[in-house]
Scaffold this motif. Structure first.
Motif, PDB file in Angstrom:
ATOM      1  N   LYS A  51      51.918  47.901   8.489  1.00 32.19           N
ATOM      2  CA  LYS A  51      50.337  48.477   8.469  1.00 32.19           C
ATOM      3  C   LYS A  51      49.664  47.673   7.319  1.00 32.19           C
ATOM      4  N   LYS A  52      50.042  46.373   7.125  1.00 32.44           N
ATOM      5  CA  LYS A  52      49.500  45.548   5.950  1.00 32.44           C
ATOM      6  C   LYS A  52      47.977  45.340   6.308  1.00 32.44           C
ATOM      7  N   PRO A  53      47.154  45.479   5.637  1.00 35.26           N
ATOM      8  CA  PRO A  53      45.522  45.066   5.817  1.00 35.26           C
ATOM      9  C   PRO A  53      45.575  43.699   5.501  1.00 35.26           C
ATOM     10  N   THR A  54      44.500  42.944   5.777  1.00 38.74           N
ATOM     11  CA  THR A  54      44.295  41.705   5.597  1.00 38.74           C
ATOM     12  C   THR A  54      44.212  41.494   3.809  1.00 38.74           C
ATOM     13  N   CYS A  55      44.367  40.312   3.376  1.00 37.36           N
ATOM     14  CA  CYS A  55      44.523  40.390   1.824  1.00 37.36           C
ATOM     15  C   CYS A  55      43.263  40.691   1.280  1.00 37.36           C
ATOM     16  N   ARG A  56      42.195  40.398   1.802  1.00 30.76           N
ATOM     17  CA  ARG A  56      40.768  40.685   1.212  1.00 30.76           C
ATOM     18  C   ARG A  56      40.577  42.260   1.079  1.00 30.76           C
ATOM     19  N   LYS A  57      41.424  42.959   1.833  1.00 32.93           N
ATOM     20  CA  LYS A  57      41.069  44.319   2.070  1.00 32.93           C
ATOM     21  C   LYS A  57      42.406  45.103   1.419  1.00 32.93           C
ATOM     22  N   CYS A  58      43.322  44.413   0.935  1.00 35.80           N
ATOM     23  CA  CYS A  58      44.530  45.014   0.251  1.00 35.80           C
ATOM     24  C   CYS A  58      44.359  45.714  -1.261  1.00 35.80           C
ATOM     25  N   PRO A  59      44.658  46.699  -1.520  1.00 35.48           N
ATOM     26  CA  PRO A  59      44.457  47.288  -2.726  1.00 35.48           C
ATOM     27  C   PRO A  59      45.478  46.765  -3.526  1.00 35.48           C
ATOM     28  N   ILE A  60      46.576  46.251  -3.252  1.00 29.91           N
ATOM     29  CA  ILE A  60      47.471  45.534  -4.234  1.00 29.91           C
ATOM     30  C   ILE A  60      47.424  44.171  -4.284  1.00 29.91           C
ATOM     31  N   HIS A  61      47.297  43.576  -5.331  1.00 23.69           N
ATOM     32  CA  HIS A  61      47.309  42.103  -5.762  1.00 23.69           C
ATOM     33  C   HIS A  61      48.691  41.626  -5.875  1.00 23.69           C
ATOM     34  N   CYS A  62      49.417  41.155  -5.149  1.00 23.96           N
ATOM     35  CA  CYS A  62      51.018  41.001  -5.302  1.00 23.96           C
ATOM     36  C   CYS A  62      51.206  39.480  -5.803  1.00 23.96           C
ATOM     37  N   TYR A  63      49.998  38.592  -5.524  1.00 25.31           N
ATOM     38  CA  TYR A  63      50.036  37.158  -6.199  1.00 25.31           C
ATOM     39  C   TYR A  63      49.819  36.981  -7.680  1.00 25.31           C
ATOM     40  N   LYS A  64      50.584  36.222  -8.266  1.00 25.70           N
ATOM     41  CA  LYS A  64      50.398  35.847  -9.573  1.00 25.70           C
ATOM     42  C   LYS A  64      49.022  35.026  -9.619  1.00 25.70           C
ATOM     43  N   PRO A  65      48.285  35.318 -10.856  1.00 26.55           N
ATOM     44  CA  PRO A  65      46.747  34.937 -11.074  1.00 26.55           C
ATOM     45  C   PRO A  65      46.582  33.375 -10.735  1.00 26.55           C
ATOM     46  N   ASP A  66      47.745  32.695 -10.959  1.00 29.27           N
ATOM     47  CA  ASP A  66      47.303  30.940 -10.530  1.00 29.27           C
ATOM     48  C   ASP A  66      47.458  30.931  -9.217  1.00 29.27           C
ATOM     49  N   MET A  67      48.650  31.637  -8.587  1.00 35.16           N
ATOM     50  CA  MET A  67      48.644  31.374  -7.071  1.00 35.16           C
ATOM     51  C   MET A  67      47.652  31.906  -6.225  1.00 35.16           C
ATOM     52  N   ARG A  68      46.965  33.054  -6.991  1.00 33.90           N
ATOM     53  CA  ARG A  68      45.793  33.706  -6.190  1.00 33.90           C
ATOM     54  C   ARG A  68      44.741  33.132  -6.192  1.00 33.90           C
ATOM     55  N   GLU A  69      44.393  32.284  -7.114  1.00 34.39           N
ATOM     56  CA  GLU A  69      43.568  31.407  -7.428  1.00 34.39           C
ATOM     57  C   GLU A  69      43.447  30.287  -6.155  1.00 34.39           C
ATOM     58  N   LYS A  70      44.759  29.532  -6.307  1.00 34.05           N
ATOM     59  CA  LYS A  70      44.950  28.518  -5.137  1.00 34.05           C
ATOM     60  C   LYS A  70      44.832  28.908  -3.721  1.00 34.05           C
ATOM     61  N   ALA A  90      41.849  33.084  14.723  1.00 31.86           N
ATOM     62  CA  ALA A  90      40.809  33.702  13.805  1.00 31.86           C
ATOM     63  C   ALA A  90      40.018  34.762  14.160  1.00 31.86           C
ATOM     64  N   ILE A  91      39.848  34.993  15.516  1.00 35.19           N
ATOM     65  CA  ILE A  91      39.492  36.137  15.969  1.00 35.19           C
ATOM     66  C   ILE A  91      40.104  37.384  15.740  1.00 35.19           C
ATOM     67  N   ARG A  92      41.605  37.314  15.839  1.00 35.10           N
ATOM     68  CA  ARG A  92      42.236  38.434  15.624  1.00 35.10           C
ATOM     69  C   ARG A  92      42.251  38.759  14.138  1.00 35.10           C
ATOM     70  N   HIS A  93      42.322  37.739  13.180  1.00 35.58           N
ATOM     71  CA  HIS A  93      42.154  37.985  11.782  1.00 35.58           C
ATOM     72  C   HIS A  93      40.820  38.714  11.564  1.00 35.58           C
ATOM     73  N   LEU A  94      39.777  38.427  12.051  1.00 34.35           N
ATOM     74  CA  LEU A  94      38.680  39.046  11.841  1.00 34.35           C
ATOM     75  C   LEU A  94      38.557  40.444  12.437  1.00 34.35           C
ATOM     76  N   TRP A  95      39.271  40.633  13.631  1.00 37.88           N
ATOM     77  CA  TRP A  95      39.231  42.019  13.988  1.00 37.88           C
ATOM     78  C   TRP A  95      40.318  42.805  13.283  1.00 37.88           C
ATOM     79  N   ALA A  96      41.269  42.355  12.586  1.00 35.04           N
ATOM     80  CA  ALA A  96      42.201  43.185  11.738  1.00 35.04           C
ATOM     81  C   ALA A  96      41.419  43.435  10.561  1.00 35.04           C
ATOM     82  N   GLU A  97      40.694  42.484  10.047  1.00 40.10           N
ATOM     83  CA  GLU A  97      39.917  43.197   8.917  1.00 40.10           C
ATOM     84  C   GLU A  97      39.000  44.175   9.108  1.00 40.10           C
ATOM     85  N   ARG A  98      38.319  44.231  10.272  1.00 42.07           N
ATOM     86  CA  ARG A  98      37.217  45.270  10.769  1.00 42.07           C
ATOM     87  C   ARG A  98      38.003  46.763  10.581  1.00 42.07           C
ATOM     88  N   LYS A  99      39.436  46.774  10.871  1.00 36.95           N
ATOM     89  CA  LYS A  99      39.910  47.952  11.095  1.00 36.95           C
ATOM     90  C   LYS A  99      40.295  48.565   9.815  1.00 36.95           C
TER      91      LYS A  99
END
Length: 99
Positions: A51-70, A90-99
């Protein structure tokens, strides 16, 4: 294909596009390879699982700050280009982001 596998595949394609066109490498450089392995590791342990959302929509930031910036740099560069290199993905990813 599971949601996590799709995310891993999408991230891998984005990193390959970035490394190929931004850094002019045919194969992944060490830095991009490390980023790919880190991203896959984080996806393996995602708390949301299928049930993972796309990274942009995710409420938890699981990446370290330097890796997140990369990863942010990679996504900003590769995101708009995905529609040309991998349109269905790309279309699947955009569609998942809309959900």
């Amino acid at each position: 294909m599971t949601r996590i596998e799709q995310e891993k595949n999408t991230v891998a394609k984005m990193i390959h596009i970035y490394c190929k066109y931004h850094e002019r490498n045919r194969k992944l450089c060490n830095e991009c390879q490390q980023l790919l392995e880190y991203a896959h590791q984080r996806l393996n342990y995602c708390k949301f699982g299928e049930k993972k959302p796309t990274c942009r929509k995710c409420p938890i930031h699981c990446y370290k700050p330097d890796m997140r910036e990369k990863m942010r740099k990679v996504m900003r560069f590769s995101g708009p280009r995905m529609i040309f290199f991998h349109p269905i993905m790309a279309i699947r990813h955009l569609w998942a982001e809309r959900k």
